[in-house]
Design a protein around this motif. Structure first.
Motif, short mmCIF file in Angstrom:
data_model
loop_
_atom_site.label_atom_id
_atom_site.label_comp_id
_atom_site.label_asym_id
_atom_site.label_seq_id
_atom_site.Cartn_x
_atom_site.Cartn_y
_atom_site.Cartn_z
N ALA A 334 -36.81 3.44 -23.48
CA ALA A 334 -35.71 3.42 -24.45
C ALA A 334 -36.03 4.26 -25.68
O ALA A 334 -35.30 4.23 -26.66
N THR A 335 -37.11 5.03 -25.66
CA THR A 335 -37.48 5.79 -26.85
C THR A 335 -36.53 6.96 -27.07
O THR A 335 -36.24 7.72 -26.14
N PRO A 336 -36.03 7.09 -28.29
CA PRO A 336 -35.03 8.15 -28.58
C PRO A 336 -35.64 9.55 -28.53
O PRO A 336 -34.89 10.54 -28.55
N PHE A 337 -36.97 9.68 -28.44
CA PHE A 337 -37.59 11.01 -28.40
C PHE A 337 -37.44 11.68 -27.05
O PHE A 337 -37.77 12.85 -26.90
N ARG A 338 -36.95 10.93 -26.05
CA ARG A 338 -36.73 11.58 -24.76
C ARG A 338 -35.65 12.64 -24.91
O ARG A 338 -34.69 12.47 -25.65
N SER A 339 -35.84 13.73 -24.15
CA SER A 339 -34.99 14.87 -24.44
C SER A 339 -33.66 14.87 -23.69
O SER A 339 -32.83 15.74 -23.90
N LEU A 343 -29.43 9.16 -23.16
CA LEU A 343 -30.63 8.33 -23.18
C LEU A 343 -30.38 7.08 -22.34
O LEU A 343 -29.57 6.23 -22.72
N ILE A 344 -31.03 7.00 -21.19
CA ILE A 344 -30.81 5.83 -20.34
C ILE A 344 -32.10 5.02 -20.28
O ILE A 344 -33.14 5.49 -19.83
N SER A 345 -32.00 3.80 -20.77
CA SER A 345 -33.15 2.89 -20.78
C SER A 345 -33.28 2.22 -19.42
O SER A 345 -32.30 2.07 -18.69
N GLY A 346 -34.50 1.81 -19.08
CA GLY A 346 -34.70 1.07 -17.84
C GLY A 346 -33.87 -0.19 -17.82
O GLY A 346 -33.41 -0.64 -16.78
N ILE A 347 -33.67 -0.78 -18.99
CA ILE A 347 -32.86 -2.00 -19.10
C ILE A 347 -32.10 -1.88 -20.42
O ILE A 347 -32.65 -1.43 -21.42
N ASP A 348 -30.83 -2.27 -20.40
CA ASP A 348 -30.02 -2.04 -21.60
C ASP A 348 -28.79 -2.95 -21.61
O ASP A 348 -28.40 -3.47 -20.57
N PRO A 350 -24.95 -3.16 -21.68
CA PRO A 350 -23.84 -2.23 -21.42
C PRO A 350 -22.90 -2.12 -22.62
O PRO A 350 -22.33 -1.06 -22.86
N GLY A 351 -22.77 -3.20 -23.40
CA GLY A 351 -21.84 -3.16 -24.53
C GLY A 351 -22.42 -2.49 -25.76
O GLY A 351 -21.70 -2.24 -26.74
N SER A 352 -23.70 -2.20 -25.77
CA SER A 352 -24.33 -1.64 -26.97
C SER A 352 -25.64 -0.98 -26.54
O SER A 352 -26.71 -1.54 -26.66
N THR A 353 -25.52 0.26 -26.02
CA THR A 353 -26.68 0.91 -25.41
C THR A 353 -27.54 1.63 -26.44
O THR A 353 -27.07 1.94 -27.54
N VAL A 354 -28.78 1.90 -26.06
CA VAL A 354 -29.63 2.69 -26.96
C VAL A 354 -29.09 4.12 -27.08
O VAL A 354 -29.25 4.77 -28.11
N ASP A 355 -28.43 4.59 -26.03
CA ASP A 355 -27.83 5.92 -26.09
C ASP A 355 -26.75 5.97 -27.18
O ASP A 355 -26.71 6.89 -28.01
N ALA A 356 -25.88 4.95 -27.20
CA ALA A 356 -24.83 4.89 -28.23
C ALA A 356 -25.46 4.81 -29.61
O ALA A 356 -24.98 5.44 -30.57
N LEU A 357 -26.57 4.07 -29.70
CA LEU A 357 -27.24 3.94 -31.00
C LEU A 357 -27.76 5.29 -31.47
O LEU A 357 -27.58 5.70 -32.63
N ARG A 358 -28.37 6.04 -30.54
CA ARG A 358 -28.92 7.35 -30.91
C ARG A 358 -27.79 8.32 -31.31
O ARG A 358 -27.92 9.05 -32.30
N VAL A 393 -26.86 4.68 -44.09
CA VAL A 393 -26.29 4.71 -42.74
C VAL A 393 -26.50 3.33 -42.13
O VAL A 393 -27.64 2.86 -42.03
N TRP A 394 -25.40 2.69 -41.77
CA TRP A 394 -25.46 1.30 -41.33
C TRP A 394 -25.29 1.22 -39.83
O TRP A 394 -24.26 1.59 -39.30
N LEU A 395 -26.28 0.67 -39.12
CA LEU A 395 -26.20 0.60 -37.67
C LEU A 395 -26.43 -0.84 -37.21
O LEU A 395 -27.56 -1.32 -37.19
N PRO A 396 -25.35 -1.53 -36.87
CA PRO A 396 -25.49 -2.94 -36.47
C PRO A 396 -26.07 -3.09 -35.06
O PRO A 396 -25.85 -2.26 -34.19
N LEU A 397 -26.84 -4.16 -34.88
CA LEU A 397 -27.49 -4.45 -33.60
C LEU A 397 -27.18 -5.89 -33.18
O LEU A 397 -26.88 -6.72 -34.03
N ALA A 398 -27.28 -6.17 -31.88
CA ALA A 398 -27.12 -7.54 -31.40
C ALA A 398 -28.20 -8.43 -32.01
O ALA A 398 -27.99 -9.61 -32.26
#
Ligand code: HEM
Ligand code: SF4
Ligand code: SF4
Lengths: 482, 167
Positions: A334-339, A343-348, A350-358, A393-398
């Motif tokens: 899930a690390t955002p440094f992947r190019s 960004l697809i995490s091994g587990i995520d 669906p309603g709030s993905t790490v890709d959407a966060l990045r 910059v405000w980024l809400p999380l679960a």
């Protein structure tokens, strides 16, 4: 007055997370541990015969510092346990924590109630004083009114009471007490790392109260039981015996009340129906089977299976999943440094993905370069006008536990002035804030890289309504950068 | 480390907790029997008579049974209900009838009743019927008793002497 506002009021008296209302399950465990240890002591000195029962218990008063104290603690810890358990139940219910993925925990908690009442009432029989006589006969009469039981329990006390009755009573009290321990183990099966022990200050305070009571208000036996006459009871433990007067007055109604209460509690999770957030999803291509999500899932919803190739793969039991995202925060992919473009995490989630966060992070930082980035739990302080001031910059999380720690590093690399991770007042998922702190401090995988300068980020707790305090933290980071 | 407000607040809460436990665990006393009252407990576990006599089977009936069950007589297992009446000072106080226990109704009938009376002297009459189709009562007892406050008088049936007894 809602339960929350009640808890908030007490927070002012019990700072630093020692509010007893937030540790009722753990306080119940503390009381139970006291009962088991003092119980073992009492078991060793108890004489389970008609003639020996009363003297063996009342003799404890002769040694106030040993036996007397043990007996007092045993009794008052019992009172405390029932109080803690009812409050614990009330709290979980008031906060809606009896539904969805917590259902199993709620349902496995329920049998503890009848077990506790049986142990409590059974405990009073053993002293075989006048109160014991009353408790024994009242409960026997109540049992006799059950259909299919056939009656005849109460009659035991109209005849000569045999010694084996006391062995039976002792067996009921200790046997069901062990059943309580087993049921508790069952109750906690669906919770990873349950909090079994209250914070030290709270444990000491509670222990202090029980010790003081046992010393200042010792528990003494009444005169021995005498079956030829009805016991006139000098004192009565309403915390533990309140069902018996009800059963005396109206046995059938008392049974109905007990059954209705248990049925109501058992059905509570089913109605009204609550919508479930979508459960975490595994992406097989990006899962390397490391098992971190299994370790970090607070509700034991993830497990590893073996794929055809022999490698491990995470799988989620959707019914158990709380949609807290702690697993995404734990996943190395899930690390955002992947190019990758996506960004697809091994587990995520669906309603709030790490890709959407990045994506959001990039977009918002592009609009406000050099802002302070706030990753905030959606239950905590909100982006009110004073916080959403210019450079934020405000980024809400679960949950703050949803944040892969590399996102802190990444935001700074993208030009953020600083990063704040803002948890809510008390983690809804029990372990999210703790994991977030440990990961950022480098104590838990995945760790925030040590070379990220500590003066550039903060992790704080900011409850709803504490926006001003949060603003100060943000301003502090901004000032530190000049 | 704690503020004054926190210290006072905590002290108050712990004190309230202690008081709640300390008081609730002793007080108020529970009186399940008012002063000056005594108890009469009807307490019997009694097998009523069998409902019917054993009957001899005819040879035809016997032939229909499997060989291992060919007992020459058939005895009904079901028993009669047990009915007890208790009068205190001539007034009806308890009227109870209990069915035999067990699925085949062949067990003992259990009667357990609690009756509060004023302490002092009473005339107590007990009658019991354990036979089906009987009009009157097969067993009875009429006697004077004096009950101390809180005394428990047990009304039982002694299976050996086949008499109603007071204890
Ligand atoms: C001897 C009695 C009980 C003890 C010692 C006990 C103890 C606990 C403990 C230690 C936890 C974990 C708390 C945490 O990690 O934060 C817990 C959770 C829970 N308990 Fe109990 N419990 C008891 C009875 C009950 C009863 C009667 C119910 C309700 C029917 C109940 C409902 C729950 C629920 C719903 C949770 C989940 C909380 C969450 O997921 O956040 N418990 N209990
Ligand atoms: S979101 Fe992940 S960590 Fe949270 S309960 Fe579901 S599987 Fe477990
Ligand atoms: S943490 Fe990620 S990579 Fe590791 S097992 Fe879980 S899903 Fe797979």
């Amino acid at each position: 007055m809602s339960w929350r506002s009640f808890e908030h009021a007490l927070d002012r008296w019990f700072p630093a997370g020692t509010n007893p209302l937030r540790h009722l399950g753990a306080l119940a465990c503390l009381a139970l541990a006291l009962l088991l240890t003092t119980g073992a002591w009492l078991f060793a000195v108890y004489d389970s015969s008609v003639a020996g029962a009363h003297p063996s218990v009342s003799a404890l008063a002769a040694q106030p510092l040993a036996g007397g104290l043990v007996r007092g603690l045993h009794r008052y810890a019992g009172d405390a346990l029932l109080i803690f358990v009812w409050l614990h139940l009330l709290r979980e219910w008031a906060l809606g924590r009896h539904r969805l993925f917590r259902r199993a925990t709620w349902w496995t908690g329920l049998p503890l109630l009848p077990f506790l009442y049986i142990v409590a009432i059974g405990g009073f029989w053993l002293a075989w004083d006048r109160l014991a006589q009353y408790a024994a006969i009242a409960s026997a009469q109540w049992l006799d009114t059950l259909p299919l039981v056939g009656g005849g329990f109460a009659r035991q006390f109209d005849l000569e009471v045999p010694d084996r009755l006391f062995s039976l009573l002792l067996f009921v009290h200790t046997g069901v007490a062990l059943l309580v321990v087993f049921a508790l183990w069952f109750h906690l099966q669906r919770l990873a790392r349950p909090a079994l022990w209250p914070p030290r200050a709270l444990a000491l305070g509670t222990l202090g109260v029980l010790l003081a009571l046992a010393l200042l208000w010792p528990v003494r036996s009444g005169p021995p039981a005498e079956l030829g006459s009805a016991p006139l009871i000098a004192s009565f433990d309403w915390w533990l015996l309140h069902l018996l007067p009800l059963a005396d007055a109206t046995p059938t109604l008392a049974w109905l009340a007990v059954v209705a209460m248990l049925a109501l509690l058992a059905l509570a999770p089913l109605w009204p129906r609550a919508p479930a957030a979508s459960a975490a999803v595994v992406d097989a291509e990006n899962c390397n089977g490391c098992g971190r999500c299994v370790d970090d899932c607070p509700y034991v919803a993830v497990s590893l299976v073996t794929r055809t190739g022999g490698d491990a793969l995470a799988v989620v039991d959707a019914d158990l999943c709380a949609a807290c995202g702690l697993c995404a925060g734990a996943c190395p992919s899930a690390t955002p440094f992947r190019s990758n473009t996506r960004l697809i995490s091994g587990i995520d989630l669906p309603g709030s993905t790490v890709d959407a966060l990045r994506l959001r992070l990039r977009a918002q930082l592009a609009a406000r370069p050099a802002a302070v980035v706030v990753y905030a739990c959606e239950r905590g302080a909100g982006p009110s006008t004073d916080v959403a001031g210019v450079d934020c910059v405000w980024l809400p999380l679960a949950c703050v536990g949803q944040l892969p720690p590399a996102f802190v590093d990444y935001a700074l690399r993208q030009g953020a002035t600083g990063v704040v991770v803002a948890a809510c007042e008390a983690c809804e998922f029990r372990l999210g804030e703790r994991y977030a702190r440990e990961r950022l401090a480098g104590l838990r995988e995945p760790r925030l890289r040590a070379r990220v300068p500590t003066q550039r980020w903060r992790i704080v707790r900011a409850a709803e309504g504490e926006e001003r305090q949060l603003t100060e933290v943000i301003d502090g980071l901004r000032r530190a950068r000049g | 480390m704690y503020s004054w407000r926190a210290l006072i607040g905590q002290t108050l809460l712990y004190a309230a907790f202690a008081a709640a436990i300390g008081i609730g665990s002793w007080w108020p006393p529970y009186q399940h029997l008012a002063p000056g009252r005594a108890l009469v407990k009807l307490s019997m576990v009694h097998h009523g008579e069998r409902l019917g006599e054993c009957v001899a089977l005819t040879p035809e009936e016997l032939a229909q049974l499997p060989p291992n069950m060919r007992a020459p007589t058939r005895c009904p297992r079901e028993r009669a209900p047990v009915t007890v009446e208790v009068d205190i000072d001539g007034a009806p106080a308890i009227r109870r009838s209990a069915q035999p226990s067990g699925l085949a109704r062949d067990g003992a009938a259990v009667l357990h009743e609690r009756l509060e009376v004023a302490a002092g002297a009473h005339r107590i009459g007990v009658r019991m019927r354990d036979r089906a189709g009987e009009e009157g009562f097969g067993y009875s007892l009429d006697t004077d008793v004096t009950l101390a406050p809180a005394e428990i008088l047990v009304v039982d049936f002694d299976a050996e002497t086949r008499r109603i007894v007071l204890r």
